[in-house]
Design a protein around this motif. Structure first.
Motif, PDB file in Angstrom:
ATOM      1  N   ASP A 190       0.849  -1.184   0.000  1.00 44.33           N
ATOM      2  CA  ASP A 190       0.000   0.000   0.000  1.00 44.33           C
ATOM      3  C   ASP A 190       0.889   1.240   0.000  1.00 44.33           C
ATOM      4  N   ALA A 191       0.432   2.342   0.600  1.00 46.89           N
ATOM      5  CA  ALA A 191       1.219   3.582   0.586  1.00 46.89           C
ATOM      6  C   ALA A 191       2.516   3.478   1.371  1.00 46.89           C
ATOM      7  N   PHE A 236      13.252   6.178  -2.084  1.00 52.36           N
ATOM      8  CA  PHE A 236      12.128   6.548  -2.954  1.00 52.36           C
ATOM      9  C   PHE A 236      10.861   6.171  -2.218  1.00 52.36           C
ATOM     10  N   THR A 237      10.017   7.178  -1.913  1.00 54.35           N
ATOM     11  CA  THR A 237       8.882   6.950  -1.023  1.00 54.35           C
ATOM     12  C   THR A 237       7.640   7.678  -1.520  1.00 54.35           C
ATOM     13  N   THR A 238       6.512   7.384  -0.878  1.00 52.97           N
ATOM     14  CA  THR A 238       5.259   8.083  -1.144  1.00 52.97           C
ATOM     15  C   THR A 238       5.455   9.596  -1.090  1.00 52.97           C
ATOM     16  N   CYS A 239       4.841  10.303  -2.040  1.00 53.78           N
ATOM     17  CA  CYS A 239       4.899  11.764  -2.077  1.00 53.78           C
ATOM     18  C   CYS A 239       3.474  12.304  -2.132  1.00 53.78           C
ATOM     19  N   GLU A 240       2.970  12.757  -0.993  1.00 60.13           N
ATOM     20  CA  GLU A 240       1.612  13.300  -0.923  1.00 60.13           C
ATOM     21  C   GLU A 240       1.458  14.491  -1.869  1.00 60.13           C
ATOM     22  N   GLY A 249       3.063   4.615  -2.570  1.00 58.04           N
ATOM     23  CA  GLY A 249       3.608   3.268  -2.629  1.00 58.04           C
ATOM     24  C   GLY A 249       4.497   2.993  -3.828  1.00 58.04           C
ATOM     25  N   PRO A 250       5.432   3.898  -4.163  1.00 60.55           N
ATOM     26  CA  PRO A 250       6.303   3.626  -5.314  1.00 60.55           C
ATOM     27  C   PRO A 250       7.276   2.493  -5.009  1.00 60.55           C
ATOM     28  N   GLY A 251       7.471   1.617  -5.987  1.00 57.91           N
ATOM     29  CA  GLY A 251       8.409   0.529  -5.749  1.00 57.91           C
ATOM     30  C   GLY A 251       8.408  -0.510  -6.849  1.00 57.91           C
TER      31      GLY A 251
END
Length: 319
Positions: A213-214, A243-247, A253-255
């Motif tokens: 998920d996120a 590299f992570t979620t960017c509100e 949930g990038p990956g």
């Protein structure tokens, strides 16, 4: 640079994306289809062209037994003049009995010809295993993958082993990463989805962590290119995700990434999936909207990749 604009998402509802640029410049894309029942390939002369390329189904799941459920995360590789696809699959009778499998094709074009099943990649344990990738370094071929150790209470750790051929390990597997940071343990203790990048005297391996998920995000391992890659002490893990979620950009949930390059070879391109919303109804694995996305990335003065933040939906500058 490309002659066609690239817009994100590049391909909708295709998670765990893999893009390979062949020696003749052709791009091939494969990914997990949301039905988890088949392996598709798309090909185009440009990255942007993959968005409109018709998918070619090159293999379909069995009705029962091995390779009959949860067809996940295919990767296409060119080895010794043949094409290989690595993928994970379970059984209709035991859907979480996920293992690694290999297909082979002798055709020049992997969207044509016959794919034969080379069988399961046999590892140290008969346990949950997935997300295999392979690379060659200094004349030796290696497999890197995610697997659960039956004696340890984590969902999956990362392992490396030498190979005698594209579907057979040639020596003991070595654990190179396990989910020991809090950001790798959100809902699940996961290190998975390794992708290899050789640059600046180092072997880099990105990987994905936590739930799908996120909280899903990317971490980074590295080893000196002259070190013994089969020595766990050669591998180092960065303590923070890369590299992570960017509100702000609406990316969650990038990956499960891979790497490719621009048409002219001047830019390194990160290939990954992400959703454009946080809230998910039900099981995240059954939510189909993890889309294939692209963005260029650069390098820091220390020789490490700098991925930045996942960009907003829409035109993707620099690809």
């Amino acid at each position: 640079m490309t002659t066609q604009p690239v817009s994100n998402p590049l391909i909708e509802q295709r998670a765990d994306p893999w893009i390979l640029k062949a020696e003749d410049g052709t791009y091939y894309h494969t990914a997990s289809a949301p039905e988890y029942d088949r392996i598709e390939l798309r090909k185009a002369s440009t990255l942007a062209g993959l968005a409109e390329a018709p998918p070619v189904i090159v293999w379909h799941k069995h009705e029962s037994g091995p390779m009959s459920y949860h067809i996940w995360a295919p990767e296409l590789h060119r080895i010794g003049g043949k094409w290989y696809i690595y993928f994970a699959a379970g059984r209709a009778e035991d859907i979480w009995r996920i293992r690694i499998w290999v297909l082979e094709n002798e055709s020049d074009d992997p969207t044509t010809g016959a794919w034969s099943e080379k069988g399961e990649v046999l590892t140290a344990w008969d346990s949950f295993a997935l997300d295999a990738t392979t690379f060659e370094h200094k004349g030796n071929r290696y497999l890197v993958w995610a697997q659960s150790n039956p004696e340890v209470q984590v969902n999956s750790s990362l392992y490396i082993a030498p190979m005698s051929n594209p579907w057979t390990l040639a020596g003991p597997q070595v654990e190179i990463a396990t989910p020991d940071f809090a950001w790798e343990q959100v809902k699940y203790k996961v290190n998975e989805g390794p992708a290899v990048l050789v640059r600046n005297g180092r072997i880099f391996i990105t990987y994905s962590a936590s739930a799908t998920d996120a909280s899903y995000c990317m971490g980074l391992l590295w080893a000196d290119e002259n070190s013994d890659l089969l020595d766990a002490a050669s591998w180092h893990k960065l303590p923070e995700p890369v590299f992570t979620t960017c509100e702000e950009n609406g990316q969650y949930g990038p990956g499960h990434n891979s790497f490719t390059v621009s048409e002219d070879g001047s830019r390194d391109i990160l290939v990954y999936h992400a959703r454009n919303y946080r809230e998910i109804q039900g099981d995240p694995l059954r939510d189909p909207n993890r889309h294939t996305r692209l963005q260029p990335f650069g390098w820091g003065e220390d020789g490490f990749p700098v991925f930045g933040q996942p960009v907003k939906d829409g035109p993707c500058p620099g690809v």
